[in-house]
Design a protein around this motif. Structure first.
Motif, PDB file in Angstrom:
ATOM      1  N   THR A 444       0.875  -1.399  -0.385  1.00  0.00           N
ATOM      2  CA  THR A 444       0.101   0.233  -0.065  1.00  0.00           C
ATOM      3  C   THR A 444       0.728   1.299  -0.185  1.00  0.00           C
ATOM      4  O   THR A 444       0.326   2.583  -0.222  1.00  0.00           O
ATOM      5  N   TRP A 445       1.649   1.234   0.133  1.00  0.00           N
ATOM      6  CA  TRP A 445       2.956   2.392   0.616  1.00  0.00           C
ATOM      7  C   TRP A 445       3.793   3.015  -0.798  1.00  0.00           C
ATOM      8  O   TRP A 445       3.543   4.382  -1.088  1.00  0.00           O
ATOM      9  N   LEU A 446       3.899   2.172  -2.079  1.00  0.00           N
ATOM     10  CA  LEU A 446       4.270   2.398  -2.684  1.00  0.00           C
ATOM     11  C   LEU A 446       3.758   3.348  -4.217  1.00  0.00           C
ATOM     12  O   LEU A 446       4.077   3.984  -4.965  1.00  0.00           O
ATOM     13  N   GLY A 447       2.377   2.378  -3.910  1.00  0.00           N
ATOM     14  CA  GLY A 447       1.308   3.449  -4.990  1.00  0.00           C
ATOM     15  C   GLY A 447       1.483   4.668  -4.795  1.00  0.00           C
ATOM     16  O   GLY A 447       1.514   5.132  -5.804  1.00  0.00           O
ATOM     17  N   PRO A 448       1.207   5.238  -3.452  1.00  0.00           N
ATOM     18  CA  PRO A 448       0.789   6.558  -3.415  1.00  0.00           C
ATOM     19  C   PRO A 448       2.004   7.370  -3.829  1.00  0.00           C
ATOM     20  O   PRO A 448       1.580   8.727  -4.050  1.00  0.00           O
ATOM     21  N   ILE A 449       3.060   7.081  -4.009  1.00  0.00           N
ATOM     22  CA  ILE A 449       4.192   7.741  -4.020  1.00  0.00           C
ATOM     23  C   ILE A 449       4.704   7.807  -5.770  1.00  0.00           C
ATOM     24  O   ILE A 449       4.742   9.368  -5.921  1.00  0.00           O
ATOM     25  N   ILE A 450       4.642   6.680  -6.144  1.00  0.00           N
ATOM     26  CA  ILE A 450       4.904   6.696  -7.720  1.00  0.00           C
ATOM     27  C   ILE A 450       3.739   7.805  -8.120  1.00  0.00           C
ATOM     28  O   ILE A 450       4.093   8.375  -9.116  1.00  0.00           O
ATOM     29  N   VAL A 451       2.146   7.959  -7.605  1.00  0.00           N
ATOM     30  CA  VAL A 451       1.100   8.509  -8.716  1.00  0.00           C
ATOM     31  C   VAL A 451       1.273  10.178  -8.351  1.00  0.00           C
ATOM     32  O   VAL A 451       1.089  10.684  -9.007  1.00  0.00           O
ATOM     33  N   ILE A 452       1.759  10.567  -7.018  1.00  0.00           N
ATOM     34  CA  ILE A 452       1.995  11.889  -6.665  1.00  0.00           C
ATOM     35  C   ILE A 452       3.047  12.285  -7.719  1.00  0.00           C
ATOM     36  O   ILE A 452       2.999  13.716  -7.949  1.00  0.00           O
ATOM     37  N   ALA A 453       3.864  11.581  -7.516  1.00  0.00           N
ATOM     38  CA  ALA A 453       5.322  12.311  -8.262  1.00  0.00           C
ATOM     39  C   ALA A 453       4.385  11.738  -9.558  1.00  0.00           C
ATOM     40  O   ALA A 453       5.421  13.297 -10.936  1.00  0.00           O
ATOM     41  N   LEU A 454       4.411  11.098 -10.213  1.00  0.00           N
ATOM     42  CA  LEU A 454       3.984  11.213 -12.035  1.00  0.00           C
ATOM     43  C   LEU A 454       2.705  11.953 -12.024  1.00  0.00           C
ATOM     44  O   LEU A 454       2.748  13.098 -12.938  1.00  0.00           O
ATOM     45  N   MET A 455       2.084  13.173 -11.215  1.00  0.00           N
ATOM     46  CA  MET A 455       1.235  13.544 -11.668  1.00  0.00           C
ATOM     47  C   MET A 455       1.488  14.973 -11.615  1.00  0.00           C
ATOM     48  O   MET A 455       1.220  15.376 -12.511  1.00  0.00           O
ATOM     49  N   TRP A 456       2.622  14.985 -10.480  1.00  0.00           N
ATOM     50  CA  TRP A 456       3.421  16.681 -10.311  1.00  0.00           C
ATOM     51  C   TRP A 456       4.624  16.180 -12.096  1.00  0.00           C
ATOM     52  O   TRP A 456       4.191  17.500 -12.113  1.00  0.00           O
ATOM     53  N   VAL A 457       4.408  15.354 -12.286  1.00  0.00           N
ATOM     54  CA  VAL A 457       5.236  15.501 -13.792  1.00  0.00           C
ATOM     55  C   VAL A 457       4.462  16.264 -15.059  1.00  0.00           C
ATOM     56  O   VAL A 457       4.777  17.142 -15.574  1.00  0.00           O
ATOM     57  N   LEU A 458       3.912  15.461 -15.346  1.00  0.00           N
ATOM     58  CA  LEU A 458       2.608  15.659 -16.063  1.00  0.00           C
ATOM     59  C   LEU A 458       2.290  16.677 -16.133  1.00  0.00           C
ATOM     60  O   LEU A 458       1.980  17.616 -17.280  1.00  0.00           O
ATOM     61  N   HIS A 459       1.431  16.745 -14.871  1.00  0.00           N
ATOM     62  CA  HIS A 459       0.713  18.282 -14.159  1.00  0.00           C
ATOM     63  C   HIS A 459       2.211  19.522 -15.354  1.00  0.00           C
ATOM     64  O   HIS A 459       1.190  20.633 -15.478  1.00  0.00           O
TER      65      HIS A 459
END
Length: 582
Positions: A444-459
């Motif tokens: 459960t810990w890994l997905g949120p880190i990846i998604v938030i980083a991905l979200m900021w990169v794409l934004h």
């Protein structure tokens, strides 16, 4: 006398929850989360990662490492899909803050670290509430969980899994190269076939040059045609009718071209349809909700029998997880904004925890019977209630705190549904439920880190809510919040759309309202290309059969998604690096 072949005989239990499965699951989960997270922001809906993980898992575990345990690969896919569980949960909620933040800059200044901890605590709460229902929903009630059955079929065919991996990797390479060529060699990502054929602009025959979109349409097949239907209604029925019979103001809007009419008319209608369909979908699922509560009562009685509970995680450990998750949720709500008071934070955490419990059970029941999830509707309702609780803090503080706690709820619901799908796969291949449950908790810990980083990169590269990154589910959530807080929205169009969405939700076709709403909202070039993928699946299945589609078509389609997503994310990173160096 020739040498006799010595056959190796396996003794003892098969490898299952091993370090190899854990690390391979983390690696594949990272790859799948980036790919599906990117696709969900582009297209507005997420895809289960379990099948991709099972296929790629056989490629690595058997093809590269020589390991043949089905239950070990089952743990690998459980972990990878759990990591991906954060992509739907966070991409449907947190980008709403970035969209609102383009009009109200303070709303975009939230703590990413706090969102990550909210998502992790939500994921643990969702799992702790749904795990006790496994025996009732899977062993006793025997819910179908079609997605879980499909994964079990892949797990049971290791040889076919290796071939599927080869198809997937080849398609990923082609898709990545094509997307790189589109980005670097062409002036844009669209092909205006209508202009080439000399058709009227209002028909909007423009294709989005994206194999990812074709691949997603192929995976959806006939069921995805409703997404395309929404776009065809707009540009092949409504636009010609409005051009001829509309009031002068609307006729002028249609004459300005497809982009103008989409922004001013079809997109607000689409948001309304999404909201109406999502909320009404929860009420339409009432028989399933009643069944879910019956399962909860039966599961409570079954827990009293120690023999039946022996293969589950200890119930005391789940109680501790629920208590710890609740305390963390209180702290997160309290720290979300400076204006927050402790009583209000406790109220938000109590509502969030109760909603996770109820919504997780409802979504698990819906997935088990129909393979459709009312995730977006449950999240919309929860965030609406949270906004009302937080309304005394001021509009911006209420928005930030509600979306952060809402993100925890959304991730919790996504994790609960994914857990039940994976437990169904495990049930069919003889896996240990306890080991699957532990593996899911450890992921459960890994997905949120990846998604938030991905979200900021794409934004940073494309801007959330733009045509390149529409994020329609988050846009619908942002619009709902603005209706509650400010009321500065096209209420007539939203209301008309919501009414239409509600009627579609009660049509008996699960998810049709959300799909048609997305068709209204999305640029038609994406809808048109997506429809090509749907029609390709129908054609290939008729010509070559279901087995060919499952063994060749689906792995190729998955590869098209992965290849373009990786190149797209890489391109975003390059753009940000160049902008920072400029």
């Amino acid at each position: 006398m020739g040498r006799k072949a010595v056959r190796e005989v396996h003794r003892g239990p098969y490898p299952e929850l091993t370090w190899t499965a854990l690390l391979v699951g983390y690696g594949l989960g990272t790859l799948i989360t980036i790919s599906i997270g990117y696709a969900s922001l582009k297209l507005g809906f997420s895809i289960e990662g379990s099948e991709l993980a099972a296929i790629l898992g056989w490629g690595i575990l058997r093809g590269l490492l020589g390991r043949t345990s089905i239950v070990e690969n089952n743990i690998n896919q459980t972990i990878a899909s759990a990591v991906n569980g954060a992509s739907a949960g966070l991409m449907f909620s947190v980008p709403a803050l970035l969209i609102i933040g383009q009009r109200v800059p303070e709303a975009g200044r939230f703590s990413s670290v706090l969102v990550v901890f909210a998502a992790i605590s939500g994921g643990i709460l969702g799992l702790a509430f749904v795990i006790p229902l496994r025996k009732q929903m899977i062993d006793f009630n025997r819910l179908a969980y079609p997605g879980g059955i499909a994964v079990a079929a892949i797990l049971k065919s290791p040889g076919a899994g290796l071939r599927k991996t080869a198809y997937m990797l080849a398609a990923a390479g082609i898709s990545g190269l094509v997307h790189a060529a589109v980005l670097t060699l062409l002036p844009g990502e669209d092909l205006d076939v209508g202009a080439i054929l000399g058709l009227p602009p209002l028909l909007n025959i423009t294709f989005y040059l994206s194999l990812l979109t074709v691949g997603t349409g192929f995976l959806s097949g006939r069921g995805g045609l409703m997404f395309g239907l929404g776009g065809f209604i707009c540009y092949f029925a409504l636009s010609p009718a409005l051009a001829r019979f509309g009031v002068p103001e609307v006729q002028r809007l249609v004459a300005e071209g497809p982009d103008a009419v989409r922004v001013e008319l079809y997109r607000p209608l689409g948001i309304g349809i999404l909201i109406g369909a999502a909320v009404a979908g929860v009420f339409a699922a009432f028989p399933l909700i009643r069944s879910a509560f019956r399962s909860m009562q039966d599961a409570s009685r079954a827990r009293g029998e120690s023999r039946l509970a022996a293969d589950e995680m200890p119930i005391k450990a789940l109680y501790v997880a629920i208590a710890a998750g609740f305390v963390v949720l209180v702290l997160i709500a309290d720290l979300a904004v400076p204006q927050m008071t402790l009583p209000r934070a406790v109220a938000m955490a109590v509502l969030g925890t109760l909603w996770i419990w109820v919504a997780g059970v409802i979504v698990s029941e819906c997935l088990g019977r129909t393979n459709w999830s009312p995730l977006s509707g449950m999240t919309l309702i929860a965030v609406t209630i949270l906004v009302l609780i937080a309304s005394g803090l001021g509009s911006t503080a209420a928005i930030i705190s509600s979306v952060i706690v809402g993100a925890a709820i959304c991730v919790a619901i996504a994790q609960a549904g994914d857990m039940m799908l994976d437990l169904k796969s495990g049930y069919l291949v003889g896996a240990s439920p306890r080991k699957q449950q532990i593996a899911q908790m450890l992921s459960t810990w890994l997905g949120p880190i990846i998604v938030i980083a991905l979200m900021w990169v794409l934004h940073g590269a494309y801007r959330m809510g733009s045509d390149k990154l529409p994020a329609p589910q988050a846009a619908a959530l942002a619009s709902t919040i603005e209706v509650i807080i400010q009321g500065d929205v096209p209420k007539l169009l939203y209301g008309a759309g919501a009414g239409l969405g509600a009627m579609l939700a009660f049509s008996g076709l699960g998810g049709i309202g959300v799909l048609i709403g997305l068709g209204f909202y999305m640029p038609f070039n994406i809808v048109l290309t997506y429809t090509v993928g749907c029609l390709a699946r129908i054609h290939v299945q008729r010509r070559y059969g279901v087995e060919f589609v499952e063994n060749v078509g689906i792995p190729v389609a998955a590869g098209l998604i992965v290849g373009e997503a990786l190149v797209g994310v890489g391109n975003a990173l390059v753009r940000i690096a160049l902008a920072m160096g400029a």
